[in-house]
Design an enzyme around this catalytic site. Structure first.
Site, PDB file in Angstrom:
ATOM      1  N   ASP A   1      15.727   1.027 -24.069  1.00 14.64           N
ATOM      2  CA  ASP A   1      16.413  -0.267 -24.091  1.00 14.64           C
ATOM      3  C   ASP A   1      15.899  -1.154 -25.231  1.00 14.64           C
ATOM      4  O   ASP A   1      15.131  -0.726 -26.080  1.00 14.64           O
ATOM      5  CB  ASP A   1      16.227  -0.936 -22.735  1.00 14.64           C
ATOM      6  CG  ASP A   1      17.395  -1.841 -22.359  1.00 14.64           C
ATOM      7  OD1 ASP A   1      18.357  -1.929 -23.137  1.00 14.64           O
ATOM      8  OD2 ASP A   1      17.344  -2.450 -21.274  1.00 14.64           O
ATOM      9  N   HIS A   2      16.315  -2.403 -25.185  1.00 14.58           N
ATOM     10  CA  HIS A   2      16.069  -3.409 -26.218  1.00 14.58           C
ATOM     11  C   HIS A   2      14.770  -3.215 -27.011  1.00 14.58           C
ATOM     12  O   HIS A   2      13.685  -3.238 -26.443  1.00 14.58           O
ATOM     13  CB  HIS A   2      16.022  -4.809 -25.590  1.00 14.58           C
ATOM     14  CG  HIS A   2      17.290  -5.228 -24.943  1.00 14.58           C
ATOM     15  ND1 HIS A   2      18.288  -5.909 -25.604  1.00 14.58           N
ATOM     16  CD2 HIS A   2      17.738  -5.048 -23.678  1.00 14.58           C
ATOM     17  CE1 HIS A   2      19.299  -6.139 -24.777  1.00 14.58           C
ATOM     18  NE2 HIS A   2      18.983  -5.631 -23.597  1.00 14.58           N
TER      19      HIS A   2
ATOM     20  N   GLU B   1      15.433 -10.827 -20.181  1.00 15.54           N
ATOM     21  CA  GLU B   1      15.233  -9.507 -19.574  1.00 15.54           C
ATOM     22  C   GLU B   1      14.046  -8.808 -20.223  1.00 15.54           C
ATOM     23  O   GLU B   1      14.027  -8.593 -21.433  1.00 15.54           O
ATOM     24  CB  GLU B   1      16.485  -8.627 -19.729  1.00 15.54           C
ATOM     25  CG  GLU B   1      16.319  -7.240 -19.098  1.00 15.54           C
ATOM     26  CD  GLU B   1      17.518  -6.338 -19.362  1.00 15.54           C
ATOM     27  OE1 GLU B   1      17.885  -5.604 -18.437  1.00 15.54           O
ATOM     28  OE2 GLU B   1      18.053  -6.361 -20.473  1.00 15.54           O
TER      29      GLU B   1
ATOM     30  N   HIS C   1      22.022 -11.912 -19.554  1.00 14.35           N
ATOM     31  CA  HIS C   1      21.027 -11.218 -18.737  1.00 14.35           C
ATOM     32  C   HIS C   1      20.569 -12.120 -17.596  1.00 14.35           C
ATOM     33  O   HIS C   1      20.589 -13.343 -17.706  1.00 14.35           O
ATOM     34  CB  HIS C   1      19.792 -10.861 -19.581  1.00 14.35           C
ATOM     35  CG  HIS C   1      20.021  -9.742 -20.546  1.00 14.35           C
ATOM     36  ND1 HIS C   1      19.565  -9.765 -21.844  1.00 14.35           N
ATOM     37  CD2 HIS C   1      20.648  -8.548 -20.396  1.00 14.35           C
ATOM     38  CE1 HIS C   1      19.903  -8.637 -22.446  1.00 14.35           C
ATOM     39  NE2 HIS C   1      20.561  -7.886 -21.593  1.00 14.35           N
TER      40      HIS C   1
ATOM     41  N   HIS D   1      26.035  -5.306 -21.869  1.00 12.89           N
ATOM     42  CA  HIS D   1      24.761  -5.797 -21.326  1.00 12.89           C
ATOM     43  C   HIS D   1      25.014  -7.069 -20.531  1.00 12.89           C
ATOM     44  O   HIS D   1      25.972  -7.788 -20.775  1.00 12.89           O
ATOM     45  CB  HIS D   1      23.770  -6.095 -22.454  1.00 12.89           C
ATOM     46  CG  HIS D   1      23.210  -4.888 -23.120  1.00 12.89           C
ATOM     47  ND1 HIS D   1      21.895  -4.506 -23.003  1.00 12.89           N
ATOM     48  CD2 HIS D   1      23.793  -3.944 -23.905  1.00 12.89           C
ATOM     49  CE1 HIS D   1      21.688  -3.397 -23.688  1.00 12.89           C
ATOM     50  NE2 HIS D   1      22.826  -3.046 -24.249  1.00 12.89           N
TER      51      HIS D   1
ATOM     52  N   ASN E   1      24.993  -1.806 -18.483  1.00 16.21           N
ATOM     53  CA  ASN E   1      23.633  -1.882 -17.944  1.00 16.21           C
ATOM     54  C   ASN E   1      23.646  -2.424 -16.519  1.00 16.21           C
ATOM     55  O   ASN E   1      24.274  -3.451 -16.237  1.00 16.21           O
ATOM     56  CB  ASN E   1      22.762  -2.772 -18.825  1.00 16.21           C
ATOM     57  CG  ASN E   1      22.224  -2.036 -20.029  1.00 16.21           C
ATOM     58  OD1 ASN E   1      22.775  -1.010 -20.439  1.00 16.21           O
ATOM     59  ND2 ASN E   1      21.155  -2.549 -20.614  1.00 16.21           N
TER      60      ASN E   1
END
Length: 450
Positions: A199-200, A272, A317, A356, A378
């Site tokens: 992820d990110h 997040e 998020h 997302h 997500n």
């Protein structure tokens, strides 16, 4: 010259050794040879009773060894048949390249295109332990659809252990790789396609990203495919030109080993796992078609370069009540039309989008986004809560059996081990998370698509 009795004993020992040699480690084999040589050096016994005893021992050894070897052969054949059956399993609806287990390279591209054409999205779930990994694949097996197992930088560090040295992201890298290897070992056993993703990754976290790509390069040299299926670069806080430039540089490297890149454009609001965009200018929550075209034009020019785009369309998020997030999935539809015109292509959806920050979004908006070419969404906050809720419910249900090792309503000396065994509460968490994820997969229409 050994006696007849000694010769029979040697024959028994030799038969036993031959029957077990394919499973015995090297050291015991050496010891056995030494024992046989020692036996040859012993003086022959003249007593007929002694000879009979040794002969009986040798014959019994042959019988026992043969029986044990036969059992091992049967077990080994069963294991081979099971492994072969899993490896050869095919799906009736999926592209032929997509098989059970971790999906990479062209098979991954085929899977994502299949999702786009059939208008369903694959859930991407952040995991922090083998229990949450297993819950993901259990849900996919129940729903009959693919799943994306996702590791974050913080999740990787947690897997390695919070006390582990994380200098230069060592624990984050090692934990993420360890998690990936776990997925690789068990994914086929669930009989579903699994996308192994990270992820990110912000600009400041690129050393973690580099460590993971290096692991995939080493894996590729040995096995002809990368360790991971894909990675996400989140450079949305950087100027657009720099974002594209860094993504292009990495995709050129990743393309050589069939790794897919997910990049983020615009900003997903909220917070997040260490990425905090709670105070971002609201105008940056909505990506423009021209910006997506700049990304597409740059990345599509890379030979064998495969990528997805996390374009912002109001997603945020965090945890929100339904109706509290203002999504504009029409942005994705307009972007597809814009890029189709630029390319002059036949496809109505040339871009593969990812979604997302879906908490608080209406089902109508989610499905409209999927119609615009969203192939992955997500799913984090709901599944994390579900895991905790399952464990909490277990604790409440068995509270009287979880106050001490010994002593419960059934008696002062009754043991409670079967209640406080960690596997019991963790399994409740897995079941609850899997149940919630199946519901998410239904919302994403990722059910019975194999």
């Amino acid at each position: 010259m050994p006696s007849k009795a000694c010769s029979v004993a040697l024959a028994g020992a030799g038969a036993y050794a031959a029957a077990t040699a394919f499973l015995a480690p090297a050291a015991p084999q050496v010891n056995q040879e030494l024992q046989v040589r020692h036996l040859r050096q012993q003086p022959a016994e003249s007593s007929s009773s002694s000879s009979t005893g040794v002969m009986a021992l040798g014959a019994a050894g042959v019988v026992v060894a043969s029986a044990q070897a036969a059992k091992r052969t049967v077990r080994r054949a069963q294991v081979v048949r099971q492994a072969t059956a899993v490896a050869e399993k095919t799906f009736t609806k999926m592209p032929a390249s997509v098989k059970p287990g971790v999906v990479t390279g062209q098979a991954l591209v085929d899977l994502l295109n299949y999702a786009k054409e059939n208008q369903f999205a694959i859930p991407g779930v952040n995991v922090v332990s083998s229990s949450s990994v297993n819950a993901c694949m259990e849900a996919a097996k129940k729903a009959g659809g693919p799943v994306m197992v996702t590791f974050s930088k913080g999740g990787g560090q947690f897997l390695a252990g919070k006390a582990a040295d994380n200098s230069d992201d060592a624990a984050s890298i090692a934990g993420t790789i360890a998690g990936a290897l776990h997925v690789r070992q068990v994914a086929k056993l669930y009989g579903v396609p699994v996308i192994l993703h990270t992820d990110h990754c912000q600009k400041a976290w690129l050393p973690w990203f580099d460590g993971l790509i290096e692991a995939s390069e080493e894996y590729f040299e040995k096995y002809g495919e990368p360790l991971f299926s894909s990675h996400m670069l989140d450079l949305s806080e950087e100027p657009l030109e720099e974002n594209i430039s860094i993504c292009k540089k990495y995709l050129e490297r990743m393309a050589k080993i069939n790794l897919l890149l997910e990049m983020e454009l615009g900003v997903t609001g909220g917070e997040e796992d260490g990425v905090d965009n709670t105070d971002v200018d609201s105008s940056r929550l909505y990506t423009q078609p021209e910006e997506v075209w700049q990304v597409y034009e740059a990345l599509a020019s890379i030979p064998n370069g495969n990528f997805t785009v996390a374009a912002a369309f109001g997603n945020v998020h965090g945890v929100y009540a339904p109706g509290n997030v203002s999504l504009k999935p029409v942005i994705l539809h307009n972007t597809q039309k814009y890029i189709k015109e630029k390319l002059g292509c036949d496809s109505d959806k040339p871009v593969s989008f990812v979604f997302h920050g879906g908490s608080g979004s209406s089902l109508e908006d989610i499905r409209y986004a999927i119609e615009a070419g969203v192939v992955k969404m997500n799913i984090d906050t709901d599944t994390q809560w579900a895991f905790w809720d399952g464990m909490n419910e277990y604790q409440k249900k068995n509270k009287d059996y979880l106050q001490a090792q010994i002593g419960n309503p059934e008696g002062a000396e009754k043991p409670n081990k079967k209640y406080y065994d960690p596997r019991m509460s963790l399994r409740s968490g897995e079941e609850s998370m899997a149940e919630r994820l199946v519901k998410c997969m239904e919302d994403l229409k990722c059910v019975d698509v194999l």
